[in-house]
Structures are given as C-alpha cells and as structure tokens.
Scaffold this motif. Structure first.
Motif: not given
Length: 129
Positions: A88-101
């Motif tokens: 839940i926290e990841y979807t609020k603050t950490g998405h996406p995990l890597e900035k490589t797209n």
C-alpha cells in the motif's frame, strides 16, 4: 456472487468469508493479466488495454483489495498484514521501483511487475487456505 459491500445485514464471519472469496477470485484473474511492458505509452484504445499489469489502475486495484482485506479483518496474520501495508505504501510513494523505463521515470518497470506478481502470489496462497 454478490459484491461483499452489498451484504450489510449478514453475519460478520460470513461477510469476511464472502470478501475473502471475492478477492481470491479477483487476484486469480489479476495474476493472468499481461506482464509485458509495451514499448509505447499504453492508452485505453489499445487492444487488451485493461489486461496489462503495467497500468497504474491495475496497481491501485490490487492495493484497494489488500486494504479491504486488512481493514475488514479478513487477514490477521501479522506478517501478511505487514506485506500488504508495505505494498500500500509502495503504491503511494515508491511506484515505480526503478526509474529505468525508456518511456520515462514515471512508467512501470519489470521490477514493478515482479513485485506485484510476488504480492499476488503471497495473497493467493494465504487466501486459498
């Protein structure tokens, strides 16, 4: 199957069981969605748009279902609750995990897809018991 939100007058344990079953079915379906990351910005008119995991809406749907499981007391395993809260926290603050797209840093990466798949697998196992 009735949506669990429509069962207000029923026994609380029966309502929890109905919600567990409802989300188990949803997560089973979600697991079969497409893992591919298109090389273009995915838009609603594209074929199979709704079946791609890379959409923000997909992550939000998983997050909301996990939140309901925790809020309504369907899951009470502390470790599973912790994993759910982390997602839940990841979807609020950490998405996406890597900035490589290559499409840009705000787009979903393979690491994001791998993470949501692990979360789905974890919850599918727990909800199947």
């Amino acid at each position: 199957m009735k949506n669990p939100s429509e069962t207000f007058g029923e026994n609380p344990d029966a309502k929890k069981e109905q919600l567990r079953q409802h989300i188990l079915e949803r997560f089973t379906e979600f697991r079969s969605y497409l893992d591919e990351l298109p090389s273009y910005r995915l838009l609603p008119g594209h074929p199979n748009y709704h079946r791609y995991k890379c959409r923000l809406g997909f992550f939000v749907a998983v997050r909301n279902d996990i939140w309901r499981l925790i809020k309504d007391g369907v899951i009470n395993d502390p470790q599973l609750t912790e994993e759910g809260n982390k997602f839940i926290e990841y979807t609020k603050t950490g998405h996406p995990l890597e900035k490589t797209n290559p499409l840009g840093p705000e787009f979903t990466t393979q690491a994001d897809i791998d993470y949501v798949n692990r979360i789905l697998d974890t919850f599918l196992t727990a909800l199947s018991r």
